[in-house]
Design a protein around this motif. Structure first.
Motif, PDB file in Angstrom:
ATOM      1  N   ASP A  97      12.058-107.230 -61.861  1.00 28.99           N
ATOM      2  CA  ASP A  97      13.457-106.795 -61.723  1.00 28.99           C
ATOM      3  C   ASP A  97      14.164-106.667 -63.067  1.00 28.99           C
ATOM      4  O   ASP A  97      15.137-105.917 -63.183  1.00 28.99           O
TER       5      ASP A  97
ATOM      6  N   GLY B  84      12.936-105.285 -65.689  1.00 26.66           N
ATOM      7  CA  GLY B  84      12.404-104.151 -66.431  1.00 26.66           C
ATOM      8  C   GLY B  84      11.172-104.469 -67.257  1.00 26.66           C
ATOM      9  O   GLY B  84      10.690-103.615 -68.005  1.00 26.66           O
TER      10      GLY B  84
ATOM     11  N   ASN C 137      15.800-102.356 -65.518  1.00 28.72           N
ATOM     12  CA  ASN C 137      15.461-102.886 -64.207  1.00 28.72           C
ATOM     13  C   ASN C 137      14.186-102.225 -63.701  1.00 28.72           C
ATOM     14  O   ASN C 137      13.612-101.344 -64.347  1.00 28.72           O
ATOM     15  N   ARG C 138      13.758-102.653 -62.523  1.00 31.89           N
ATOM     16  CA  ARG C 138      12.516-102.153 -61.943  1.00 31.89           C
ATOM     17  C   ARG C 138      12.583-100.649 -61.702  1.00 31.89           C
ATOM     18  O   ARG C 138      11.609 -99.927 -61.961  1.00 31.89           O
ATOM     19  N   HIS C 139      13.715-100.175 -61.232  1.00 31.55           N
ATOM     20  CA  HIS C 139      13.869 -98.750 -60.930  1.00 31.55           C
ATOM     21  C   HIS C 139      13.660 -97.895 -62.181  1.00 31.55           C
ATOM     22  O   HIS C 139      12.996 -96.852 -62.126  1.00 31.55           O
ATOM     23  N   ASP C 140      14.210 -98.341 -63.314  1.00 29.69           N
ATOM     24  CA  ASP C 140      14.044 -97.588 -64.564  1.00 29.69           C
ATOM     25  C   ASP C 140      12.573 -97.487 -64.962  1.00 29.69           C
ATOM     26  O   ASP C 140      12.116 -96.446 -65.458  1.00 29.69           O
TER      27      ASP C 140
ATOM     28  N   LEU D  14       9.895 -97.678 -62.938  1.00 32.32           N
ATOM     29  CA  LEU D  14       9.173 -96.811 -62.003  1.00 32.32           C
ATOM     30  C   LEU D  14       9.417 -95.338 -62.302  1.00 32.32           C
ATOM     31  O   LEU D  14       8.533 -94.498 -62.110  1.00 32.32           O
ATOM     32  N   LYS D  15      10.630 -94.995 -62.801  1.00 35.86           N
ATOM     33  CA  LYS D  15      10.921 -93.606 -63.149  1.00 35.86           C
ATOM     34  C   LYS D  15      10.057 -93.112 -64.298  1.00 35.86           C
ATOM     35  O   LYS D  15       9.820 -91.901 -64.437  1.00 35.86           O
TER      36      LYS D  15
ATOM     37  N   ASP E 296       3.495 -98.265 -62.877  1.00 33.13           N
ATOM     38  CA  ASP E 296       3.452 -98.936 -61.583  1.00 33.13           C
ATOM     39  C   ASP E 296       2.316 -99.958 -61.582  1.00 33.13           C
ATOM     40  O   ASP E 296       1.532-100.048 -62.545  1.00 33.13           O
TER      41      ASP E 296
END
Length: 374
Positions: free
Chosen positions: A68, A70, A137-140, A142-143, A147
């Protein structure tokens, strides 16, 4: 080769490089489906063929989780301590390309954590990879295409010193591969033809244990593995000369093949020493475990801080190449090995006749009275 990332599972490019070098040497070769290389230098006879093997894969890491914060939770590829991972630079290979980063302890800032930095346990659960990109963060993460499961190559950071020392990660076993290629070059340029066909094998998964399990041919009767020897307290290995291993954690190496190598080293005036390794296995073990009925031996170049930031000396590399060359050009002593199965005629002796006779003359131990305490 050190400049080509090749942790186990990501070896295609280093396989291409070795194949290009074999092409320059004029040596015929073929590849397995996954990329293990089998090259052949013809001899006067096809059997009993010999093999020499080293591995092109190295240690590395893999993404275990995208956190979470990053950062990346990582696990090792191969067996190495997180102590040597702390501070390492590397590249994580994602679906969208490679991203640079650093493996750091969870508590990396002395200005923030003070003495807690030194109190952290040594564990892969205590490190994480910081990506050199704008990720919070995790979303950044994954973009970026990063993974779970992505492979991480650790920078080798090599130094070649004028006094002959070489310092780098991944000398295990790229130095061994270089030694094999040097020996092949010498043999191809020598007017003398090898006694029998010799197969030169380059495996791609030794660091995870499968190594030479699927690259041999039935004609091979003996195989010499080229890998690192550990120069550490309690070991007899050395950064100078070739170290001939007598045993590792899988048991003793072949009695006759090992003695032959020792004899050749003495005859050729090659500096050598013997050693036994407790926590060590190599391509020899994977070949035997796969069912190959072959004689195996292990010859090594001494490595200080194996599976860490390693150091070797060119003296050991040269000695090792000289021994391999002498072996390939030497006559076959066990002709019976040409057949996978045969009668007892020509079978070997372990010629300590006097010792066996003395053992046979020893008086048997007195029988124990079962009523005595044991």
């Amino acid at each position: 080769m050190l400049g080509i990332a090749s942790p186990t599972g990501y070896t295609d490019e280093v396989v291409w490089e070795v194949c290009r070098e074999l092409g320059r040497l004029g040596v015929d070769y073929e590849l397995t489906r996954r990329g293990a290389i089998r090259a052949r230098i013809p001899g006067d006879e096809p059997r009993p063929a010999r093999a020499v093997v080293a591995h092109v894969d190295t240690l590395g890491a893999q993404v275990k989780a995208v956190k979470d914060n990053g950062r990346l939770e990582v696990v090792p590829i191969g067996h190495w301590s997180s102590r040597f991972a702390e501070g390492a630079r590397g590249t994580v290979f994602s679906e969208k390309g490679g991203w640079r980063g650093t493996i750091l302890p969870l508590k990396a800032s002395g200005h923030t954590f003070n003495e807690e930095v030194d109190e952290q346990p040594v564990s892969w659960r205590q490190v994480e990879m910081r990506i050199d990109a704008r990720v919070r963060n995790r979303h950044d993460v994954l973009k970026l295409g990063i993974d779970v499961g992505d492979i991480i190559a650790i920078d080798p950071q090599p130094e070649f010193l004028d006094n002959g020392f070489i310092v780098s990660r991944h000398l295990d076993d790229k130095a061994g591969v270089a030694v094999m290629l040097a020996a092949m070059k010498a043999i191809m340029e020598d007017p003398q033809t090898p006694t029998v066909d010799t197969y030169w094998l380059f495996t791609i998964a030794e660091e995870v244990g499968s190594g030479a399990s699927s690259v041999l041919v039935p004609d091979v009767a003996s195989m010499i593995t080229v890998d690192n020897g550990t120069t550490a307290p309690g070991q007899n290995s050395d950064e100078f000369g070739v170290t001939i291993a007598m045993a590792d954690q899988t048991g003793p190496f072949d009695f006759h093949l090992t003695r032959k190598l020792v004899k050749l080293a003495r005859e050729e005036d090659i500096r050598f020493q013997k050693d036994v390794f407790r926590y060590y296995r190599s391509d020899s073990a994977s070949a035997l475990e796969a069912g190959a009925d072959i004689r195996t031996a292990l010859v090594t170049f001494g490595v200080d801080a194996s599976h860490g930031y390693e150091r070797i000396h060119v003296h050991a590399l040269r000695s090792l190449a000289e021994l391999l060359t002498a072996y390939v050009l030497s006559p076959v002593e066990i002709e019976r090995d040409a057949s996978p199965m045969a009668g007892v005629e020509g079978f070997t002796h372990q010629d300590h006749k006097e010792a066996h006779e003395r053992a046979g003359r020893e008086k048997p131990a007195p029988e124990r009275d079962d009523r005595e305490p044991r």
